[in-house]
Scaffold this motif. Structure first.
Motif, PDB file in Angstrom:
ATOM      1  N   GLY A 297       0.804  -1.229   0.000  1.00 38.22           N
ATOM      2  CA  GLY A 297       0.000   0.000   0.000  1.00 38.22           C
ATOM      3  C   GLY A 297       0.829   1.267   0.000  1.00 38.22           C
ATOM      4  N   VAL A 298       2.120   1.141   0.355  1.00 38.29           N
ATOM      5  CA  VAL A 298       2.992   2.310   0.378  1.00 38.29           C
ATOM      6  C   VAL A 298       3.123   2.925  -1.022  1.00 38.29           C
ATOM      7  CG1 VAL A 298       5.109   0.975  -0.008  1.00 38.29           C
ATOM      8  CG2 VAL A 298       5.216   3.119   1.255  1.00 38.29           C
TER       9      VAL A 298
ATOM     10  N   ASP B 132       0.631   3.378  -3.061  1.00 37.88           N
ATOM     11  CA  ASP B 132      -0.661   3.876  -3.550  1.00 37.88           C
ATOM     12  C   ASP B 132      -0.676   5.373  -3.834  1.00 37.88           C
ATOM     13  OD1 ASP B 132      -1.403   1.292  -3.359  1.00 37.88           O
ATOM     14  OD2 ASP B 132      -2.888   1.556  -1.774  1.00 37.88           O
ATOM     15  N   ARG B 133       0.025   6.148  -3.020  1.00 43.76           N
ATOM     16  CA  ARG B 133       0.025   7.599  -3.258  1.00 43.76           C
ATOM     17  C   ARG B 133       0.639   7.902  -4.635  1.00 43.76           C
ATOM     18  NH1 ARG B 133       0.801  12.710  -0.124  1.00 43.76           N
ATOM     19  NH2 ARG B 133       0.211  11.547   1.717  1.00 43.76           N
ATOM     20  N   ALA B 134       1.788   7.269  -4.907  1.00 48.09           N
ATOM     21  CA  ALA B 134       2.432   7.482  -6.215  1.00 48.09           C
ATOM     22  C   ALA B 134       1.520   7.001  -7.341  1.00 48.09           C
ATOM     23  CB  ALA B 134       3.775   6.758  -6.260  1.00 48.09           C
TER      24      ALA B 134
ATOM     25  N   ARG C 282      -1.746   6.936  -7.373  1.00 49.05           N
ATOM     26  CA  ARG C 282      -2.838   7.899  -7.598  1.00 49.05           C
ATOM     27  C   ARG C 282      -2.362   9.079  -8.435  1.00 49.05           C
ATOM     28  NH1 ARG C 282      -4.623   6.389  -2.484  1.00 49.05           N
ATOM     29  NH2 ARG C 282      -3.295   7.918  -1.453  1.00 49.05           N
ATOM     30  N   VAL C 283      -1.170   9.585  -8.099  1.00 47.29           N
ATOM     31  CA  VAL C 283      -0.649  10.762  -8.816  1.00 47.29           C
ATOM     32  C   VAL C 283      -0.371  10.414 -10.276  1.00 47.29           C
ATOM     33  CG1 VAL C 283       1.295  12.356  -8.960  1.00 47.29           C
ATOM     34  CG2 VAL C 283       0.303  11.804  -6.727  1.00 47.29           C
TER      35      VAL C 283
ATOM     36  N   ARG D 145      -6.033  -2.067  -8.213  1.00 48.20           N
ATOM     37  CA  ARG D 145      -4.952  -1.502  -7.415  1.00 48.20           C
ATOM     38  C   ARG D 145      -3.811  -2.506  -7.203  1.00 48.20           C
ATOM     39  NH1 ARG D 145      -4.707   3.244  -4.866  1.00 48.20           N
ATOM     40  NH2 ARG D 145      -5.667   3.810  -6.835  1.00 48.20           N
TER      41      ARG D 145
ATOM     42  N   ARG E  38       0.077  -1.879  -8.383  1.00 51.00           N
ATOM     43  CA  ARG E  38       1.276  -1.883  -7.528  1.00 51.00           C
ATOM     44  C   ARG E  38       2.396  -2.676  -8.199  1.00 51.00           C
ATOM     45  NH1 ARG E  38      -2.475  -3.329  -2.350  1.00 51.00           N
ATOM     46  NH2 ARG E  38      -3.141  -1.208  -1.839  1.00 51.00           N
TER      47      ARG E  38
END
Ligand code: FES
Length: 306
Positions: free
Chosen positions: A32-33, A35-37, A39-40, A122, A126
């Protein structure tokens, strides 16, 4: 468990823990680490590639298969061949030409991969992100290798090429995991021709179907998308061929030719309800369709469209 039994189990061979690439790939599915990247980057890809003919072409809609996997053969083939030539004296020019050809092929390969990646689950994204980081690293190293070769520094060019090959193989392994373990790019629609016996099958009374509103019905254990338009009934496999989204929850629309279509609620693939053909991706595979008729008793009957 009594004491004697537990002592027997303790004397047995201890399970060996061996690092395995598959464990790493499956670990990435849950990372999950990232996920931010994701999304961007995914948002940027969606903005840069709005739905339309260019994005459809990158997905491979015109050819009926994802375009990315076969394109990967170009840079991989060129760069692996250059690695072989780098082991043979006197082949520097040919090897440099293969490095350059691989770099040229990496551009459409990356674009098609980005388009497909932006419409994945998702867990797939990843793994796909790290896959892309591996292949991007390989491209950078091969670019540096080409510069070194053009300056006559073949030793450095070879070393950078072999480093690029390592990154390429690591990224390629994750690409294989994405395709074959996570089934990205595979056809997820029910293979009705294998699952439905030949001949006509009763589905439901036509009076039970709302007009102009898609519903789900089942034929045995197969879910079907059913749309009634006056006296016409259109039936498709309900699981979207892209990633198995529920088409009966999709939006009904009309394409440029005036044909009624359904838009998948998950990633927007658009199919003609009459025959399941793809109007827009990311799906590239036709949605299995059924021929329909209404019996004298008012029962909708279906059989797979041949
Ligand atoms: S599941 Fe992705 S478009 Fe249907």
């Amino acid at each position: 468990m009594n004491r004697r039994a537990s002592s027997i189990f303790r004397r047995g061979p201890r399970p060996q823990v061996r690092p395995h690439p598959l464990d790493m790939a499956e670990g990435l599915e849950q990372a999950g680490v990232l996920d931010r990247a994701i999304r961007v980057i995914s948002g940027g890809v969606q903005r840069a590639l709005p739905p339309g003919p260019v994005k459809d072409a990158l997905h491979g809609v015109p050819v009926g298969h994802p375009a990315h996997p076969p394109l990967t053969d170009l840079p991989m083939g060129c760069w692996m061949s250059s690695a072989v030539l780098d082991l043979i004296p006197g082949t520097e020019r040919a090897s440099s030409a293969l490095v350059a050809a691989g770099l040229a092929g990496a551009v459409p390969t990356a674009l098609t991969g980005l388009a497909d990646w932006s419409a994945l689950h998702r867990e797939q994204q990843r793994v796909g992100l790290v896959h892309a980081m591996g292949t991007a690293t390989a491209s950078v190293l091969y670019g540096a290798s080409l510069v070194a070769r053009l300056r006559g520094r073949y030793g450095a060019g070879r070393a950078l090429g072999f480093a690029g090959l390592g990154a390429l193989l690591a990224g390629g392994y994750l690409g294989g995991h994405l395709a074959f373990r996570q089934a990205a790019g595979a056809n997820h629609a029910d293979q009705v021709s294998h699952l439905v016996p030949l001949g006509w099958h009763d589905l439901c009374p036509i009076a039970d179907l709302p007009d102009g509103w898609p519903v789900r019905r089942t034929l045995g254990y197969i879910s079907l998308f059913v749309l009634r338009e006056d006296d016409d009934v259109h039936v498709l496999a309900d699981r979207c061929s892209h990633l198995a989204g529920p088409l009966h929850q999709g939006r009904i629309t009309v394409d440029d030719d005036g044909d009624t279509c359904v838009v998948c609620p998950w990633h927007g693939s658009t199919f003609r309800v009459a025959d399941g053909s793809v109007v827009h991706g990311p799906a590239t595979g036709r949605q299995p369709a059924f021929e329909t008729r209404v019996s004298d008793e008012g029962t909708v009957q279906v059989r797979p469209l041949s």
